[in-house]
Write a protein that holds these residues in place. Structure first.
Motif, PDB file in Angstrom:
ATOM      1  N   ARG A  13     -29.461 -25.402 -27.597  1.00 12.72           N
ATOM      2  CA  ARG A  13     -29.197 -24.616 -26.387  1.00 12.72           C
ATOM      3  C   ARG A  13     -28.691 -25.455 -25.216  1.00 12.72           C
ATOM      4  NH1 ARG A  13     -33.704 -20.179 -25.089  1.00 12.72           N
ATOM      5  NH2 ARG A  13     -32.115 -19.768 -23.503  1.00 12.72           N
ATOM      6  N   THR A  14     -28.467 -26.734 -25.451  1.00 13.99           N
ATOM      7  CA  THR A  14     -27.951 -27.613 -24.394  1.00 13.99           C
ATOM      8  C   THR A  14     -26.616 -28.205 -24.830  1.00 13.99           C
ATOM      9  OG1 THR A  14     -30.214 -28.177 -23.761  1.00 13.99           O
ATOM     10  CG2 THR A  14     -28.453 -29.575 -22.888  1.00 13.99           C
ATOM     11  N   VAL A  15     -25.630 -28.118 -23.933  1.00 21.66           N
ATOM     12  CA  VAL A  15     -24.270 -28.555 -24.253  1.00 21.66           C
ATOM     13  C   VAL A  15     -23.737 -29.404 -23.112  1.00 21.66           C
ATOM     14  CG1 VAL A  15     -21.900 -27.780 -24.689  1.00 21.66           C
ATOM     15  CG2 VAL A  15     -23.823 -26.479 -25.609  1.00 21.66           C
ATOM     16  N   VAL A  16     -22.992 -30.451 -23.447  1.00 22.29           N
ATOM     17  CA  VAL A  16     -22.245 -31.199 -22.439  1.00 22.29           C
ATOM     18  C   VAL A  16     -20.787 -30.777 -22.528  1.00 22.29           C
ATOM     19  CG1 VAL A  16     -21.431 -33.464 -21.685  1.00 22.29           C
ATOM     20  CG2 VAL A  16     -23.809 -33.175 -22.410  1.00 22.29           C
ATOM     21  N   MET A  17     -20.280 -30.217 -21.427  1.00 24.16           N
ATOM     22  CA  MET A  17     -18.876 -29.823 -21.369  1.00 24.16           C
ATOM     23  C   MET A  17     -18.065 -30.978 -20.786  1.00 24.16           C
ATOM     24  SD  MET A  17     -17.153 -26.509 -19.544  1.00 24.16           S
ATOM     25  CE  MET A  17     -17.921 -26.886 -17.955  1.00 24.16           C
ATOM     26  N   MET A  18     -17.074 -31.433 -21.518  1.00 19.30           N
ATOM     27  CA  MET A  18     -16.234 -32.552 -21.099  1.00 19.30           C
ATOM     28  C   MET A  18     -14.823 -32.035 -20.814  1.00 19.30           C
ATOM     29  SD  MET A  18     -15.049 -35.900 -23.310  1.00 19.30           S
ATOM     30  CE  MET A  18     -16.723 -36.487 -23.524  1.00 19.30           C
ATOM     31  N   ILE A  19     -14.357 -32.268 -19.596  1.00 15.63           N
ATOM     32  CA  ILE A  19     -12.984 -31.907 -19.221  1.00 15.63           C
ATOM     33  C   ILE A  19     -12.228 -33.205 -18.946  1.00 15.63           C
ATOM     34  CG2 ILE A  19     -11.516 -30.649 -17.609  1.00 15.63           C
ATOM     35  CD1 ILE A  19     -13.965 -28.890 -16.968  1.00 15.63           C
ATOM     36  N   VAL A  20     -11.177 -33.438 -19.701  1.00  9.40           N
ATOM     37  CA  VAL A  20     -10.381 -34.664 -19.565  1.00  9.40           C
ATOM     38  C   VAL A  20      -9.013 -34.295 -19.022  1.00  9.40           C
ATOM     39  CG1 VAL A  20      -9.434 -36.672 -20.764  1.00  9.40           C
ATOM     40  CG2 VAL A  20     -11.616 -35.695 -21.508  1.00  9.40           C
ATOM     41  N   SER A  21      -8.571 -35.001 -17.996  1.00  8.10           N
ATOM     42  CA  SER A  21      -7.269 -34.718 -17.392  1.00  8.10           C
ATOM     43  C   SER A  21      -6.211 -35.672 -17.923  1.00  8.10           C
ATOM     44  CB  SER A  21      -7.360 -34.830 -15.872  1.00  8.10           C
ATOM     45  OG  SER A  21      -7.748 -36.142 -15.499  1.00  8.10           O
ATOM     46  N   GLU A  22      -4.954 -35.356 -17.634  1.00  2.00           N
ATOM     47  CA  GLU A  22      -3.837 -36.167 -18.129  1.00  2.00           C
ATOM     48  C   GLU A  22      -3.899 -37.614 -17.645  1.00  2.00           C
ATOM     49  OE1 GLU A  22      -1.662 -35.584 -20.273  1.00  2.00           O
ATOM     50  OE2 GLU A  22      -1.491 -33.418 -20.513  1.00  2.00           O
ATOM     51  N   ASN A  23      -4.477 -37.823 -16.456  1.00  2.00           N
ATOM     52  CA  ASN A  23      -4.545 -39.197 -15.930  1.00  2.00           C
ATOM     53  C   ASN A  23      -5.785 -39.953 -16.420  1.00  2.00           C
ATOM     54  OD1 ASN A  23      -6.600 -38.095 -14.438  1.00  2.00           O
ATOM     55  ND2 ASN A  23      -5.514 -38.144 -12.489  1.00  2.00           N
ATOM     56  N   GLY A  24      -6.499 -39.366 -17.391  1.00  2.00           N
ATOM     57  CA  GLY A  24      -7.615 -40.072 -18.011  1.00  2.00           C
ATOM     58  C   GLY A  24      -8.961 -39.870 -17.347  1.00  2.00           C
ATOM     59  N   GLU A  25      -9.028 -39.065 -16.283  1.00  7.32           N
ATOM     60  CA  GLU A  25     -10.302 -38.834 -15.625  1.00  7.32           C
ATOM     61  C   GLU A  25     -11.150 -37.867 -16.441  1.00  7.32           C
ATOM     62  OE1 GLU A  25      -9.753 -37.814 -11.540  1.00  7.32           O
ATOM     63  OE2 GLU A  25      -8.235 -39.361 -11.260  1.00  7.32           O
ATOM     64  N   VAL A  26     -12.440 -38.160 -16.504  1.00 10.60           N
ATOM     65  CA  VAL A  26     -13.365 -37.378 -17.322  1.00 10.60           C
ATOM     66  C   VAL A  26     -14.436 -36.764 -16.419  1.00 10.60           C
ATOM     67  CG1 VAL A  26     -15.012 -37.435 -19.229  1.00 10.60           C
ATOM     68  CG2 VAL A  26     -13.007 -38.951 -19.263  1.00 10.60           C
ATOM     69  N   THR A  27     -14.660 -35.463 -16.575  1.00 14.36           N
ATOM     70  CA  THR A  27     -15.732 -34.782 -15.846  1.00 14.36           C
ATOM     71  C   THR A  27     -16.703 -34.192 -16.861  1.00 14.36           C
ATOM     72  OG1 THR A  27     -14.242 -34.232 -14.027  1.00 14.36           O
ATOM     73  CG2 THR A  27     -16.292 -32.963 -14.188  1.00 14.36           C
ATOM     74  N   ASN A  28     -17.951 -34.607 -16.810  1.00 14.51           N
ATOM     75  CA  ASN A  28     -18.972 -34.110 -17.723  1.00 14.51           C
ATOM     76  C   ASN A  28     -19.947 -33.203 -16.973  1.00 14.51           C
ATOM     77  OD1 ASN A  28     -18.079 -35.453 -20.027  1.00 14.51           O
ATOM     78  ND2 ASN A  28     -19.161 -37.322 -19.471  1.00 14.51           N
ATOM     79  N   THR A  29     -20.266 -32.071 -17.566  1.00 10.26           N
ATOM     80  CA  THR A  29     -21.224 -31.136 -16.977  1.00 10.26           C
ATOM     81  C   THR A  29     -22.207 -30.692 -18.054  1.00 10.26           C
ATOM     82  OG1 THR A  29     -19.489 -30.302 -15.503  1.00 10.26           O
ATOM     83  CG2 THR A  29     -21.496 -28.993 -15.675  1.00 10.26           C
ATOM     84  N   ALA A  30     -23.500 -30.819 -17.782  1.00 13.54           N
ATOM     85  CA  ALA A  30     -24.524 -30.359 -18.726  1.00 13.54           C
ATOM     86  C   ALA A  30     -24.771 -28.874 -18.510  1.00 13.54           C
ATOM     87  CB  ALA A  30     -25.802 -31.150 -18.547  1.00 13.54           C
ATOM     88  N   LEU A  31     -24.761 -28.102 -19.598  1.00 16.94           N
ATOM     89  CA  LEU A  31     -24.950 -26.655 -19.539  1.00 16.94           C
ATOM     90  C   LEU A  31     -26.170 -26.253 -20.365  1.00 16.94           C
ATOM     91  CD1 LEU A  31     -21.270 -25.533 -20.285  1.00 16.94           C
ATOM     92  CD2 LEU A  31     -22.264 -26.121 -18.064  1.00 16.94           C
ATOM     93  N   ARG A  32     -26.884 -25.244 -19.886  1.00 16.24           N
ATOM     94  CA  ARG A  32     -28.005 -24.675 -20.642  1.00 16.24           C
ATOM     95  C   ARG A  32     -27.597 -23.271 -21.062  1.00 16.24           C
ATOM     96  NH1 ARG A  32     -32.067 -26.385 -23.783  1.00 16.24           N
ATOM     97  NH2 ARG A  32     -33.876 -24.989 -23.725  1.00 16.24           N
ATOM     98  N   LEU A  33     -27.493 -23.028 -22.359  1.00 18.41           N
ATOM     99  CA  LEU A  33     -27.026 -21.756 -22.887  1.00 18.41           C
ATOM    100  C   LEU A  33     -28.147 -20.715 -22.906  1.00 18.41           C
ATOM    101  CD1 LEU A  33     -24.905 -23.034 -25.907  1.00 18.41           C
ATOM    102  CD2 LEU A  33     -24.165 -22.609 -23.547  1.00 18.41           C
ATOM    103  N   LYS A  34     -27.750 -19.448 -22.816  1.00 15.07           N
ATOM    104  CA  LYS A  34     -28.725 -18.360 -22.848  1.00 15.07           C
ATOM    105  C   LYS A  34     -29.307 -18.170 -24.247  1.00 15.07           C
ATOM    106  CE  LYS A  34     -26.429 -15.896 -19.088  1.00 15.07           C
ATOM    107  NZ  LYS A  34     -25.628 -14.702 -18.723  1.00 15.07           N
ATOM    108  N   ALA A  35     -28.501 -18.504 -25.258  1.00 16.04           N
ATOM    109  CA  ALA A  35     -28.954 -18.335 -26.645  1.00 16.04           C
ATOM    110  C   ALA A  35     -28.478 -19.521 -27.469  1.00 16.04           C
ATOM    111  CB  ALA A  35     -28.405 -17.032 -27.219  1.00 16.04           C
TER     112      ALA A  35
END
Length: 350
Positions: free
Chosen positions: A146-168
């Motif tokens: 029920r726990t996920v790390v969402m990783m968004i990577v941009s063209e210039n190589g920057e990485v944004t990580n966000t921890a998410l708690r799922l409902k199910a």
């Protein structure tokens, strides 16, 4: 009245002593501590002239003098010497920054922490608005069911990580499928344009579990994009002021903390400062709330493009030369690191 070499030498000695001791400086102190080659009486006369010229002020409770804003400005422009950092100091800074270089925002926060630790001042860092940043891929990494790390990577190589708690609970396969769908939908879009898209309605599947998962994750995804668009202000070393004699007065300490607590106004003041290394002293600061402080800021770049600022705020009695040296090396190190990272690999681009 002329600002002679002798007056300059005396003024430099006064600033040097006051920065070290935080105590008003008298003629006998100068005569004892510095080899000026003149008598205390002559020093006293020169100090009177410097006061008349606006370079010194005379606290009511002391026979000594303290430098004025005008004196500090002269010092920064003409008299200041910037000490070279030792190879060990440079290596230490480089090592600390390199540890976090894979994540842009974390690196900037860490740089502010390093700056605060070295200067013993309150530091701050501003990350850029990222309106034109282009999404390269999205990944969803399971931590548990029920726990996920969402990783968004941009063209210039920057990485944004966000921890998410799922409902199910969800399976790793479903996360992988959704991540690929998100990448397909958002790849090549700027953050601004991505916020206008709606994956839930464009997602071509009738699988009920996937639909629920998308509805669970997409609000957090959109909120993360919004956060990425905003200019961010990080601060470090707020408690350092309690080690500075000027802030032994609780009212002065409270006033300082109140200025920093008004983050939107402080951010506006920092963003509007010029590029390169900028030193503003006391009343040189446009915002009256900053008239009792000095700010030093420097800009950092990604691929040669100026994107943000890092700096310190503290009393006007500041070691300008040392602080400036540290900041210039720090930003040079950031610039080189981000330049290297721009050519990163394409891992995760499936």
């Amino acid at each position: 009245m002329e600002l002679t070499e002798r007056k300059l030498k005396i003024l430099q000695a006064i600033i040097s002593d006051y920065v070290k001791t935080a105590e008003p400086v008298g003629s006998r102190t100068l005569s004892r501590k510095f080899d000026l080659g003149i008598s205390p009486a002559t020093i006293r006369n020169e100090m009177s002239d410097l006061e008349e010229m606006g370079y010194l002020t005379h606290p009511h409770t002391s026979a000594g003098r303290v430098p004025s804003d005008k004196a500090y400005r002269l010092y920064v422009n003409q008299l200041m010497k910037k000490p070279e950092l030792t190879p060990a100091e440079k290596q230490s800074i480089a090592n600390e920054l390199q540890a976090d270089i894979n994540e842009f925002d974390r690196t900037i926060r860490h740089a502010a922490r390093v700056l605060s630790r070295i200067t013993n001042l309150t530091s701050f860092a501003v990350t850029p608005a990222r309106n034109d940043e282009v999404i390269k891929f999205v990944n969803l990494l399971p931590v548990d069911e029920r726990t996920v790390v969402m990783m968004i990577v941009s063209e210039n190589g920057e990485v944004t990580n966000t921890a998410l708690r799922l409902k199910a609970p969800c399976s790793a396969d479903n996360l992988t499928l959704l991540a690929k769908s998100m990448t397909y939908t958002y790849r090549g879009k700027t953050l601004t344009n991505a916020l206008k898209s709606d994956l839930i309605h464009s997602f071509q599947t009738n699988v009920e579990a996937m639909s629920r998962l998308a509805q669970d994750i997409m609000p957090d995804f959109m909120k993360t994009l919004e956060d990425m668009l905003n200019v961010q202000l990080y601060m470090d070393g707020l408690t350092n002021i309690f080690n500075i004699p000027e802030y032994n007065d609780i009212e002065k300490a409270r006033s300082f903390l109140n200025v920093l607590d008004q983050k939107e106004q402080f951010l506006k003041n920092v963003v509007e400062r010029g590029c390169g290394t900028v030193v503003t002293i006391g009343e040189e600061n446009v915002d009256e709330q900053l008239n009792d402080y000095s700010l030093i800021t420097a800009t950092y770049s990604v691929d040669g493009r100026t994107v943000g600022k890092i700096g310190v705020i503290g009393p006007k009695r500041m070691k300008y030369g040392e602080v400036t040296s540290v900041m210039e090396f720090l930003t040079e190190n950031l610039n080189n690191s981000f330049k290297l990272e721009s050519g990163g690999d394409d891992s995760g681009d499936d």
